[in-house]
Design a protein around this motif. Structure first.
Motif, PDB file in Angstrom:
ATOM      1  N   THR A 195      32.466  50.859  47.225  1.00 14.95           N
ATOM      2  CA  THR A 195      32.722  49.549  46.624  1.00 14.95           C
ATOM      3  C   THR A 195      32.563  48.461  47.684  1.00 14.95           C
ATOM      4  N   ALA A 196      32.508  47.210  47.241  1.00 12.64           N
ATOM      5  CA  ALA A 196      32.344  46.111  48.189  1.00 12.64           C
ATOM      6  C   ALA A 196      33.686  45.457  48.479  1.00 12.64           C
ATOM      7  N   ASP A 197      34.017  45.291  49.747  1.00 15.76           N
ATOM      8  CA  ASP A 197      35.250  44.606  50.114  1.00 15.76           C
ATOM      9  C   ASP A 197      34.974  43.418  51.020  1.00 15.76           C
ATOM     10  N   GLU A 198      33.769  43.362  51.558  1.00 20.22           N
ATOM     11  CA  GLU A 198      33.380  42.263  52.433  1.00 20.22           C
ATOM     12  C   GLU A 198      31.987  41.805  52.033  1.00 20.22           C
ATOM     13  N   THR A 233      32.931  37.951  55.689  1.00 21.25           N
ATOM     14  CA  THR A 233      34.234  37.558  55.160  1.00 21.25           C
ATOM     15  C   THR A 233      34.706  38.524  54.078  1.00 21.25           C
ATOM     16  N   ASP A 234      36.011  38.470  53.791  1.00 20.37           N
ATOM     17  CA  ASP A 234      36.585  39.294  52.728  1.00 20.37           C
ATOM     18  C   ASP A 234      36.189  38.769  51.356  1.00 20.37           C
ATOM     19  N   LEU A 235      36.118  39.673  50.394  1.00 15.69           N
ATOM     20  CA  LEU A 235      35.941  39.288  49.000  1.00 15.69           C
ATOM     21  C   LEU A 235      37.318  39.283  48.338  1.00 15.69           C
ATOM     22  N   VAL A 236      37.598  38.229  47.569  1.00 15.64           N
ATOM     23  CA  VAL A 236      38.902  38.107  46.902  1.00 15.64           C
ATOM     24  C   VAL A 236      38.670  37.786  45.427  1.00 15.64           C
ATOM     25  N   PRO A 237      39.697  37.987  44.580  1.00 21.77           N
ATOM     26  CA  PRO A 237      39.522  37.703  43.148  1.00 21.77           C
ATOM     27  C   PRO A 237      39.121  36.250  42.898  1.00 21.77           C
ATOM     28  N   ASP A 238      38.213  36.055  41.965  1.00 22.71           N
ATOM     29  CA  ASP A 238      37.690  34.736  41.625  1.00 22.71           C
ATOM     30  C   ASP A 238      38.776  33.875  40.985  1.00 22.71           C
ATOM     31  N   PRO A 277      32.148  35.868  38.801  1.00 22.66           N
ATOM     32  CA  PRO A 277      31.609  37.076  39.429  1.00 22.66           C
ATOM     33  C   PRO A 277      32.656  38.140  39.711  1.00 22.66           C
ATOM     34  N   GLY A 278      33.950  37.883  39.429  1.00 18.63           N
ATOM     35  CA  GLY A 278      34.968  38.880  39.716  1.00 18.63           C
ATOM     36  C   GLY A 278      35.533  38.712  41.104  1.00 18.63           C
ATOM     37  N   LEU A 279      34.721  39.034  42.112  1.00 17.63           N
ATOM     38  CA  LEU A 279      35.141  38.848  43.492  1.00 17.63           C
ATOM     39  C   LEU A 279      34.252  37.788  44.135  1.00 17.63           C
ATOM     40  N   VAL A 280      34.866  36.925  44.909  1.00 19.01           N
ATOM     41  CA  VAL A 280      34.102  35.905  45.636  1.00 19.01           C
ATOM     42  C   VAL A 280      34.564  35.860  47.086  1.00 19.01           C
ATOM     43  N   PRO A 281      33.715  35.394  47.994  1.00 25.38           N
ATOM     44  CA  PRO A 281      34.116  35.294  49.397  1.00 25.38           C
ATOM     45  C   PRO A 281      35.308  34.352  49.540  1.00 25.38           C
ATOM     46  N   GLU A 282      36.246  34.753  50.361  1.00 22.81           N
ATOM     47  CA  GLU A 282      37.490  33.967  50.525  1.00 22.81           C
ATOM     48  C   GLU A 282      37.231  32.503  50.870  1.00 22.81           C
ATOM     49  N   PRO A 283      36.283  32.186  51.770  1.00 21.17           N
ATOM     50  CA  PRO A 283      36.118  30.768  52.145  1.00 21.17           C
ATOM     51  C   PRO A 283      35.633  29.862  50.998  1.00 21.17           C
ATOM     52  N   PRO A 329      27.104  24.667  37.157  1.00 17.88           N
ATOM     53  CA  PRO A 329      26.847  24.450  35.726  1.00 17.88           C
ATOM     54  C   PRO A 329      25.903  25.472  35.091  1.00 17.88           C
ATOM     55  N   LEU A 330      25.345  26.380  35.885  1.00 19.86           N
ATOM     56  CA  LEU A 330      24.513  27.426  35.288  1.00 19.86           C
ATOM     57  C   LEU A 330      25.289  28.733  35.110  1.00 19.86           C
ATOM     58  N   GLU A 331      26.565  28.723  35.502  1.00 21.60           N
ATOM     59  CA  GLU A 331      27.402  29.917  35.317  1.00 21.60           C
ATOM     60  C   GLU A 331      28.065  29.905  33.944  1.00 21.60           C
ATOM     61  N   ASP A 332      28.242  31.073  33.362  1.00 28.73           N
ATOM     62  CA  ASP A 332      29.001  31.188  32.111  1.00 28.73           C
ATOM     63  C   ASP A 332      30.423  30.687  32.311  1.00 28.73           C
ATOM     64  N   ALA A 333      30.945  30.900  33.523  1.00 26.98           N
ATOM     65  CA  ALA A 333      32.340  30.551  33.795  1.00 26.98           C
ATOM     66  C   ALA A 333      32.566  29.048  33.898  1.00 26.98           C
TER      67      ALA A 333
END
Length: 298
Positions: free
Chosen positions: A73-76, A128-133, A141-147, A155-159
DNA sequence: ACCGCAACCTGTACGC
DNA sequence: TGCGTACAGGTTGCGG
């Protein structure tokens, strides 16, 4: 290649060329390019060696390559921002070194390498670490880089939440262009596409946001989405060889711009010469007729 | 807490 | 040809 469409062009190139490959080594040729990696260049390089790169992701103008943990899995992630002049290039490892080569990443398969080339060094890379969005209630995306947790969805994201964007505009005491350039309100929009979105929405850059209507906000948003999708479809906007995809090729959207860089040229809607105003130490292009100055400027 | 500006760099284009 | 000036698509950090 700074704005969203250009960064997305790069992301797609990386998706094709680096996904699933294992890094052999990384070489930092200019410490400024990893200045935001607090533990320093040696740590940056050390953390990349031996890691496998997963499919690249993007939010706004930020791009990241998730790195696999021992369990797969990805953590960083390697987080990249191209700044004003950054390029991520993929090519044969034995090709000549670019004049402004800052970081080089070699892969274990001995194939094409990945190079970060950046003339003005406003861009940067970091591990960098990936943290919850934080945005979009799980639609992101679920996880995003902490910074970049503080960055808004683009505006092109569903979110992307249009209603939240409208409410944020009304809360602000500023002008619409400043708001469009504020990555914590909406990400991915820079000076070119802000001018293009405002031209499409027929709004002046200084229009105060605290009195904007839902209809005006919707027009700006739609303008931004449409213009960035159109730019993406032709490989982004590039005025010179500084803004290129991972293969070094330029996009074609410059010829489709309606406002940016068109000082004194006729507005494509009404024929009035486009004006250039000084704004935030840079330029703003708009049509004096289609985008009249508001009574109150911000 | 919010807003707006100066600073960070290197290169190119243009007027004199 | 050379020099000075203006300008370039981004973000951060600081003062107000």
């Amino acid at each position: 290649m700074p704005e969203l469409p250009e960064v997305e062009v790069v992301r797609r190139g990386l998706d094709r060329w680096t996904t699933g490959r294992t890094i052999a080594s990384a070489e930092v040729l200019h410490p400024r390019s990893v200045r935001r990696h607090a533990p320093g260049p040696a740590d940056f390089a050390g953390r990349l060696a031996g890691r496998t790169v997963l499919a690249p992701r993007r939010r706004g103008k930020y791009l990241w390559l998730p790195l696999t943990a021992p369990d797969g899995t990805a953590d960083e992630a390697v987080l990249a921002h191209l700044g004003m002049s950054g390029q991520l290039l993929v090519g044969e490892p034995d090709r000549e070194r670019e004049k402004h080569l800052r970081v080089r990443i070699a892969f274990a398969d001995g194939g094409r390498d990945l190079r970060f080339v950046d003339q003005r060094t406003f861009g940067h890379l970091m591990v960098t670490d990936l943290v919850p969005d934080a945005v979009g209630g799980g639609k992101g995306p679920g996880l995003v880089p902490e910074p970049i947790v503080h960055i808004a969805a683009d505006p092109l994201e569903d979110a992307f939440d249009a209603e939240a964007f409208f409410r944020a505009l009304r809360r602000r005491k500023t002008g619409i262009k400043r708001a469009l350039l504020d990555q914590s309100l909406i990400s991915g929009v820079g000076n070119i596409y802000a001018d293009e979105a405002l031209w499409r929405a027929r709004l002046h850059w200084a229009r105060p946001t605290d009195t904007m209507t839902r209809a005006e906000a919707a027009r700006v948003l739609e303008g931004a989405q449409d213009v960035m999708e159109a730019a993406l479809a032709v490989g982004g906007t590039s005025f010179d060889s500084l803004y290129v995809d991972v293969n070094g090729d330029s996009g074609y959207f410059e010829r489709s711009l309606d406002a940016y860089g068109r000082r004194d040229q006729p507005c494509r809607r009404c024929g009035t010469p486009i004006r250039r105003d000084e704004f935030m130490n840079r330029s703003s292009f708009s049509c004096p007729v289609c985008q009249p100055r508001p009574r109150r400027m911000r």
